[in-house]
Structures are given as structure tokens and as C-alpha cells.
Design an enzyme around this catalytic site. Structure first.
Site, PDB file in Angstrom:
ATOM      1  N   ASP A 293       0.709  -1.300   0.104  1.00 51.53           N
ATOM      2  CA  ASP A 293       0.046   0.040  -0.112  1.00 51.53           C
ATOM      3  C   ASP A 293       0.854   1.170  -0.025  1.00 51.53           C
ATOM      4  O   ASP A 293       0.451   2.111   0.652  1.00 51.53           O
ATOM      5  CB  ASP A 293      -0.925  -0.087   1.133  1.00 51.53           C
ATOM      6  CG  ASP A 293      -1.828  -1.392   1.251  1.00 51.53           C
ATOM      7  OD1 ASP A 293      -2.053  -1.779   0.197  1.00 51.53           O
ATOM      8  OD2 ASP A 293      -1.875  -1.875   2.327  1.00 51.53           O
ATOM      9  N   GLU A 294       2.047   1.059  -0.548  1.00 49.91           N
ATOM     10  CA  GLU A 294       2.774   2.460  -0.808  1.00 49.91           C
ATOM     11  C   GLU A 294       2.517   3.142  -2.135  1.00 49.91           C
ATOM     12  O   GLU A 294       2.876   4.264  -1.989  1.00 49.91           O
ATOM     13  CB  GLU A 294       4.212   1.995  -0.857  1.00 49.91           C
ATOM     14  CG  GLU A 294       4.996   1.103   0.069  1.00 49.91           C
ATOM     15  CD  GLU A 294       4.794  -0.310  -0.014  1.00 49.91           C
ATOM     16  OE1 GLU A 294       4.050  -0.544  -1.234  1.00 49.91           O
ATOM     17  OE2 GLU A 294       5.221  -1.092   0.665  1.00 49.91           O
ATOM     18  N   GLY A 295       1.724   2.744  -2.788  1.00 47.50           N
ATOM     19  CA  GLY A 295       1.288   3.523  -4.060  1.00 47.50           C
ATOM     20  C   GLY A 295       1.865   3.055  -5.264  1.00 47.50           C
ATOM     21  O   GLY A 295       2.055   3.663  -6.314  1.00 47.50           O
TER      22      GLY A 295
ATOM     23  N   HIS B 228      -4.041  -2.874  -5.987  1.00 48.13           N
ATOM     24  CA  HIS B 228      -3.355  -1.523  -6.524  1.00 48.13           C
ATOM     25  C   HIS B 228      -4.143  -0.637  -6.964  1.00 48.13           C
ATOM     26  O   HIS B 228      -5.273  -0.784  -7.930  1.00 48.13           O
ATOM     27  CB  HIS B 228      -2.500  -2.078  -7.858  1.00 48.13           C
ATOM     28  CG  HIS B 228      -1.314  -2.684  -7.510  1.00 48.13           C
ATOM     29  ND1 HIS B 228      -0.313  -3.324  -8.265  1.00 48.13           N
ATOM     30  CD2 HIS B 228      -0.859  -2.977  -6.159  1.00 48.13           C
ATOM     31  CE1 HIS B 228       0.615  -3.710  -7.315  1.00 48.13           C
ATOM     32  NE2 HIS B 228       0.189  -3.889  -6.435  1.00 48.13           N
TER      33      HIS B 228
ATOM     34  N   ARG C 126       2.789 -29.727  -5.729  1.00 48.52           N
ATOM     35  CA  ARG C 126       2.894 -29.981  -7.355  1.00 48.52           C
ATOM     36  C   ARG C 126       1.422 -30.788  -7.553  1.00 48.52           C
ATOM     37  O   ARG C 126       1.056 -31.539  -8.571  1.00 48.52           O
ATOM     38  CB  ARG C 126       3.901 -31.164  -7.489  1.00 48.52           C
ATOM     39  CG  ARG C 126       5.297 -30.446  -7.806  1.00 48.52           C
ATOM     40  CD  ARG C 126       5.914 -29.902  -6.871  1.00 48.52           C
ATOM     41  NE  ARG C 126       5.948 -30.161  -5.576  1.00 48.52           N
ATOM     42  CZ  ARG C 126       7.393 -30.974  -5.283  1.00 48.52           C
ATOM     43  NH1 ARG C 126       8.272 -31.243  -6.117  1.00 48.52           N
ATOM     44  NH2 ARG C 126       7.494 -31.363  -4.040  1.00 48.52           N
TER      45      ARG C 126
ATOM     46  N   GLN D 244       2.409  -5.939  -2.936  1.00 52.54           N
ATOM     47  CA  GLN D 244       2.733  -5.977  -1.447  1.00 52.54           C
ATOM     48  C   GLN D 244       4.064  -5.354  -1.313  1.00 52.54           C
ATOM     49  O   GLN D 244       4.445  -4.458  -1.875  1.00 52.54           O
ATOM     50  CB  GLN D 244       2.616  -7.573  -1.162  1.00 52.54           C
ATOM     51  CG  GLN D 244       1.537  -8.348  -1.454  1.00 52.54           C
ATOM     52  CD  GLN D 244       1.767  -9.558  -1.319  1.00 52.54           C
ATOM     53  OE1 GLN D 244       2.463 -10.636  -1.757  1.00 52.54           O
ATOM     54  NE2 GLN D 244       0.887 -10.179  -0.222  1.00 52.54           N
TER      55      GLN D 244
ATOM     56  N   THR E 183       3.437 -12.894   4.166  1.00 48.92           N
ATOM     57  CA  THR E 183       2.660 -13.409   3.289  1.00 48.92           C
ATOM     58  C   THR E 183       3.391 -14.637   2.741  1.00 48.92           C
ATOM     59  O   THR E 183       4.465 -15.062   3.366  1.00 48.92           O
ATOM     60  CB  THR E 183       2.415 -12.285   1.948  1.00 48.92           C
ATOM     61  OG1 THR E 183       1.404 -12.808   1.163  1.00 48.92           O
ATOM     62  CG2 THR E 183       3.589 -11.996   1.170  1.00 48.92           C
TER      63      THR E 183
ATOM     64  N   THR F 286      -9.455  -4.964   1.523  1.00 49.99           N
ATOM     65  CA  THR F 286     -10.577  -5.722   2.448  1.00 49.99           C
ATOM     66  C   THR F 286     -11.338  -4.881   3.235  1.00 49.99           C
ATOM     67  O   THR F 286     -11.918  -5.143   3.955  1.00 49.99           O
ATOM     68  CB  THR F 286      -9.818  -6.485   3.515  1.00 49.99           C
ATOM     69  OG1 THR F 286      -8.327  -5.773   3.877  1.00 49.99           O
ATOM     70  CG2 THR F 286      -8.973  -7.824   2.593  1.00 49.99           C
TER      71      THR F 286
ATOM     72  N   ARG G  19     -10.372  -3.173   5.575  1.00 52.65           N
ATOM     73  CA  ARG G  19      -9.854  -3.001   7.015  1.00 52.65           C
ATOM     74  C   ARG G  19      -8.832  -1.853   7.451  1.00 52.65           C
ATOM     75  O   ARG G  19      -8.431  -1.309   6.360  1.00 52.65           O
ATOM     76  CB  ARG G  19      -8.786  -4.432   7.382  1.00 52.65           C
ATOM     77  CG  ARG G  19      -9.479  -5.597   7.289  1.00 52.65           C
ATOM     78  CD  ARG G  19      -8.502  -6.889   7.709  1.00 52.65           C
ATOM     79  NE  ARG G  19      -7.641  -6.964   6.767  1.00 52.65           N
ATOM     80  CZ  ARG G  19      -6.378  -7.775   6.909  1.00 52.65           C
ATOM     81  NH1 ARG G  19      -6.231  -8.618   7.775  1.00 52.65           N
ATOM     82  NH2 ARG G  19      -5.485  -8.033   5.786  1.00 52.65           N
TER      83      ARG G  19
ATOM     84  N   ASP H 245       1.688  14.975  -0.071  1.00 51.49           N
ATOM     85  CA  ASP H 245       0.678  15.748   0.243  1.00 51.49           C
ATOM     86  C   ASP H 245       0.165  15.571   1.641  1.00 51.49           C
ATOM     87  O   ASP H 245      -0.658  16.282   2.334  1.00 51.49           O
ATOM     88  CB  ASP H 245      -0.183  16.011  -0.611  1.00 51.49           C
ATOM     89  CG  ASP H 245      -1.087  14.698  -1.187  1.00 51.49           C
ATOM     90  OD1 ASP H 245      -0.116  13.917  -1.387  1.00 51.49           O
ATOM     91  OD2 ASP H 245      -2.363  14.639  -1.075  1.00 51.49           O
TER      92      ASP H 245
HETATM   93  P1  IMP Z   1      -1.926 -13.024   2.928  1.00 53.47           P
HETATM   94  O1  IMP Z   1      -1.099 -12.405   1.731  1.00 53.47           O
HETATM   95  O2  IMP Z   1      -3.277 -12.790   2.560  1.00 53.47           O
HETATM   96  O3  IMP Z   1      -1.411 -14.430   3.215  1.00 53.47           O
HETATM   97  O4  IMP Z   1      -1.595 -12.183   4.307  1.00 53.47           O
HETATM   98  C1  IMP Z   1      -0.590 -12.242   4.883  1.00 53.47           C
HETATM   99  C2  IMP Z   1      -0.376 -10.962   5.583  1.00 53.47           C
HETATM  100  O5  IMP Z   1       0.150  -9.887   4.501  1.00 53.47           O
HETATM  101  C3  IMP Z   1      -1.257 -10.141   6.433  1.00 53.47           C
HETATM  102  O6  IMP Z   1      -0.998  -9.259   7.344  1.00 53.47           O
HETATM  103  C4  IMP Z   1      -2.117  -9.402   5.184  1.00 53.47           C
HETATM  104  O7  IMP Z   1      -2.879  -8.068   5.945  1.00 53.47           O
HETATM  105  C5  IMP Z   1      -0.814  -8.838   4.685  1.00 53.47           C
HETATM  106  N1  IMP Z   1      -0.898  -8.451   3.087  1.00 53.47           N
HETATM  107  C6  IMP Z   1      -1.039  -9.238   2.185  1.00 53.47           C
HETATM  108  N2  IMP Z   1      -1.050  -8.532   0.696  1.00 53.47           N
HETATM  109  C7  IMP Z   1      -1.101  -7.208   1.042  1.00 53.47           C
HETATM  110  C8  IMP Z   1      -1.067  -6.048   0.409  1.00 53.47           C
HETATM  111  O8  IMP Z   1      -1.113  -6.004  -0.795  1.00 53.47           O
HETATM  112  N3  IMP Z   1      -1.113  -4.995   1.019  1.00 53.47           N
HETATM  113  C9  IMP Z   1      -1.037  -4.655   2.451  1.00 53.47           C
HETATM  114  N4  IMP Z   1      -1.058  -5.945   3.251  1.00 53.47           N
HETATM  115  C10 IMP Z   1      -1.011  -7.130   2.678  1.00 53.47           C
HETATM  116 MG    MG Z   2      -2.768  -2.011  -1.936  1.00 53.54          MG
END
Ligand code: IMP
Ligand code: MG
Length: 332
Positions: A13-15, A42, A136, A174, A189, A249, A251, A281
Site C-alpha cells: 500500500d505504498e502506492g 493496486h 505439485r 505487496q 505473506t 479488504t 480493514r 501531500d
Molecule cells: P496473505 O498475503 O493474505 O496471506 O496475508 C498475510 C499478511 O500480509 C497479512 O498481514 C495481510 O494483511 C498482509 N498483506 C498481504 N497482501 C497485502 C497487500 O497487498 N497490502 C497490505 N498488506 C497485505
Molecule cells: Mg494495496
């Protein structure tokens, strides 16, 4: 360019979506390869319209860019078709034959797993799908009749493209601190999210890469469990204008001030040659919409300089708003 890897510096989520979409237009990308999977969203804003993409590369906003899903990616077929329709890219998107498939049972397992709930996974089934691939026994994209017409040899297309001098962007997903190898294990992840792994998923050898563009946000955020150095309370985050919710999500994202030590470490391990700094900004509201470095207030310039000094790499792109073109481009 011609071959650039985009990698996230922190916890996602850095952009990266914004940077990828900007480069698609500005550098007239010939190819963009999306790695990773549907756990990542994204975000792309173009002409006031917002897209949160889990499968389609953010570079879709350039109608001439060939869009590819990497051999090492994991495909959620329903999400793929819905985003292809939403972005209207039927004629120019394809999936590598060897990409693996996320099935209903994988998201069910992800949601049911106590361990995964403790980690706070996105519940999209990506971890269990990767487990199946390692055993596999996974289905691959080429095995699915409904994907016929969207199957390609992404690896060959991109390597032939590079031979022909085409512009290629490898879109990482990610963030580096979520890497299975280098992140805050076990709160990570199911894959390595670093620049080398992005190349590996796309079948591009390390000597073919010209630039590794690391994307920093001007503050840090994290969703799910695991440590976040300097974490602020939600109230403090709201006060500073840093409170965000996850594009995928919904959240809450936890937030913290920019960590220079971490920025330095992630630049080094990824071999970054360039940096993008997004959401300037959010730190300095008067920067909103700026397109030139000169107009930035001194304190913003100081912050950027500090990032460059500590990481040892130039900040070439600076995000000043959500739209794809709200960016200061300092490249020659
Ligand atoms: P998973 O990738 O769904 O297995 O989640 C593992 C961890 O990575 C959790 O803390 C998720 O919130 C985080 N996570 C996975 N993908 C992203 C992403 O694209 N942005 C932010 N957090 C992520
Ligand atoms: Mg994201």
C-alpha cells in the site's frame, strides 16, 4: 526503462498502482507484467475514476500497453474476468500458461485456519494456493477451459520484447517487509516480495533489469498482525490525516511515521537504483497537486533530501495526489 522493476518498500500500500499507471502513460510502456496475487490491491485514479485492481496490471490506463500475468502469479479466475470487463482490456491481456489457480477451497482454508487468522491474512486463499503449488498438485492456467483465449507464454513474450528494445515494467505487489524470507516472519505473506523474486516470477534474468524502483510512502501503514515500528494510535493517525482503510479488504490500516533505517535497509536488499515517494501531500498539505519540485515548501524539500541521503538513491518520482498524473517527475 527499458526494464524496470517496481517494488514496495514497507508493508504494501505504498502506492505502486499509482506509480505503475503513471509510468504506463509517461514512458509509453510496451509491456507490464503483474506478479503476486489477489491479496494485493493496486489503486489507480484516472479522470476522477477509481479502480482497485487485484489482477489486472495498473498500467492498463495506457491502451497500447500489453498486459500480462506472470508465470509465478496465482490467478483468481472470477476476479480476473470481473476486472478485465471493468477495465475493458479483453484484447490485450493474457495469463502465463504456468500461473497457478486459486480455487474456492483455498479461500475457505485461508479463512478457516486459526494460524492464518492470527496472522490476519486477507483471506483470499493465496497462501493455501501456494501450498498446493508447492505440493505439485495445483491447477495451472493452461488447464482451465474458461481461460482459453487468455493463455500465453508471458516469459517468452517479455524476453523477446526486451531483445527488441521494448519498455517493460515488472509490477511487484505487496511490500518488502511482508516477504516470506526478509519480512517480519511469521507475520508475512506466502512469497518473497522482493525485487529479485519479482524478476523470478516473471522469468526475467537479473542481468536484464535496468532499474529497481522502490516505492516509499511518506508514512508507513500496515494491515493485519505484526510489528509496526513507531505505531500511532488511530486517533493520532486521524489527526495527522494518515488514517487509511485497505483498498482490498476494507480493514483499518495502522500507521507510523516514515522510518529512515528501514528505508535504507530495504533499498539495499532490493538493489534499488531509484525511489518514488508517494503521498507527500499527506505530510505537507500545500504540496497537493504540485507538478514541479521548485514549488514545494522548504520542509518538504528537506524531507526528500533526507530520504535520498539516508537511502543513497535518488527520489525521482514524488506523488502529490491520488490521480495518476499528480506527480513530480525529476528524471531527465
Ligand atoms: P496473505 O498475503 O493474505 O496471506 O496475508 C498475510 C499478511 O500480509 C497479512 O498481514 C495481510 O494483511 C498482509 N498483506 C498481504 N497482501 C497485502 C497487500 O497487498 N497490502 C497490505 N498488506 C497485505
Ligand atoms: Mg494495496
Amino acid at each position: 526503462m527499458p526494464c524496470t522493476v517496481i517494488v514496495g518498500a514497507f508493508w504494501g500500500d505504498e502506492g505502486k498502482g499509482k506509480i505503475s499507471s503513471y509510468l504506463a502513460l509517461k514512458d509509453k510502456l510496451d509491456f507490464c507484467v503483474r506478479t503476486g496475487s489477489v491479496n494485493a490491491a493496486h489503486t489507480v485514479w484516472i479522470d476522477g475514476k477509481k479502480y482497485a485492481l487485484h489482477m489486472v496490471p495498473a498500467a492498463f490506463i495506457n491502451p497500447k500497453t500489453r498486459l500480462l500475468i506472470a508465470a509465478g502469479a496465482n490467478v483468481d479466475v472470477k476476479t480476473f474476468f470481473s476486472e478485465v470487463e471493468q477495465t475493458n482490456v479483453q484484447s490485450r491481456i493474457a495469463i502465463d500458461q504456468n500461473a497457478s489457480i486459486i480455487e474456492e477451497k483455498h479461500s475457505a482454508a485461508d479463512k478457516a485456519s486459526a494460524v492464518n487468522r492470527g496472522i490476519g491474512t486477507t483471506g483470499r486463499g493465496v497462501g493455501p494456493a501456494i501450498e498446493e503449488r508447492v505440493r505439485r498438485t495445483a491447477k495451472l492456467a493452461k488447464d482451465l477451459p474458461e481461460l482459453k483465449g487468455y493463455i500465453t507464454d508471458q516469459v517468452q513474450e517479455v524476453n523477446d520484447g526486451l531483445d527488441a528494445g521494448k519498455n517493460v515494467l515488472l509490477e511487484g505487489t505487496q511490500g518488502f517487509m511482508l516477504s516470506l524470507f526478509f519480512g517480519t516472519y511469521p507475520y508475512v505473506t506466502g512469497r518473497d516480495t522482493g525485487a529479485a523474486a519479482i524478476c523470478s516470477e516473471a522469468g526475467v534474468g537479473p542481468t536484464r533489469v535496468d532499474d529497481v524502483l522502490i516505492v516509499y510512502k511518506s508514512f508507513m501503514t500496515r494491515v493485519g498482525a505484526g510489528s509496526l515500528p513507531g505505531e500511532l494510535t488511530k486517533e493520532e493517525a486521524q489527526k495527522r490525516g494518515w488514517f487509511e482503510t485497505a483498498a482490498g479488504t476494507g480493514r483499518d490500516r495502522r500507521s507510523a511515521p516514515f522510518d529512515f533505517d528501514l528505508a535504507k535497509k530495504t533499498a539495499k536488499i532490493n538493489g534499488a537504483t531509484q525511489a518514488a515517494l508517494t503521498k507527500l501531500d499527506s505530510l505537507f498539505p500545500t504540496c497537493k497537486g504540485a507538478r514541479k519540485f521548485d514549488v514545494l515548501p522548504n520542509e518538504a524539500k528537506q524531507f526528500i533530501k533526507e530520504v535520498e541521503t539516508q537511502t543513497g538513491i535518488p527520489v525521482v518520482l514524488i506523488g502529490t495526489g491520488p490521480e495518476a498524473l499528480e506527480i513530480i517527475d525529476r528524471r531527465k
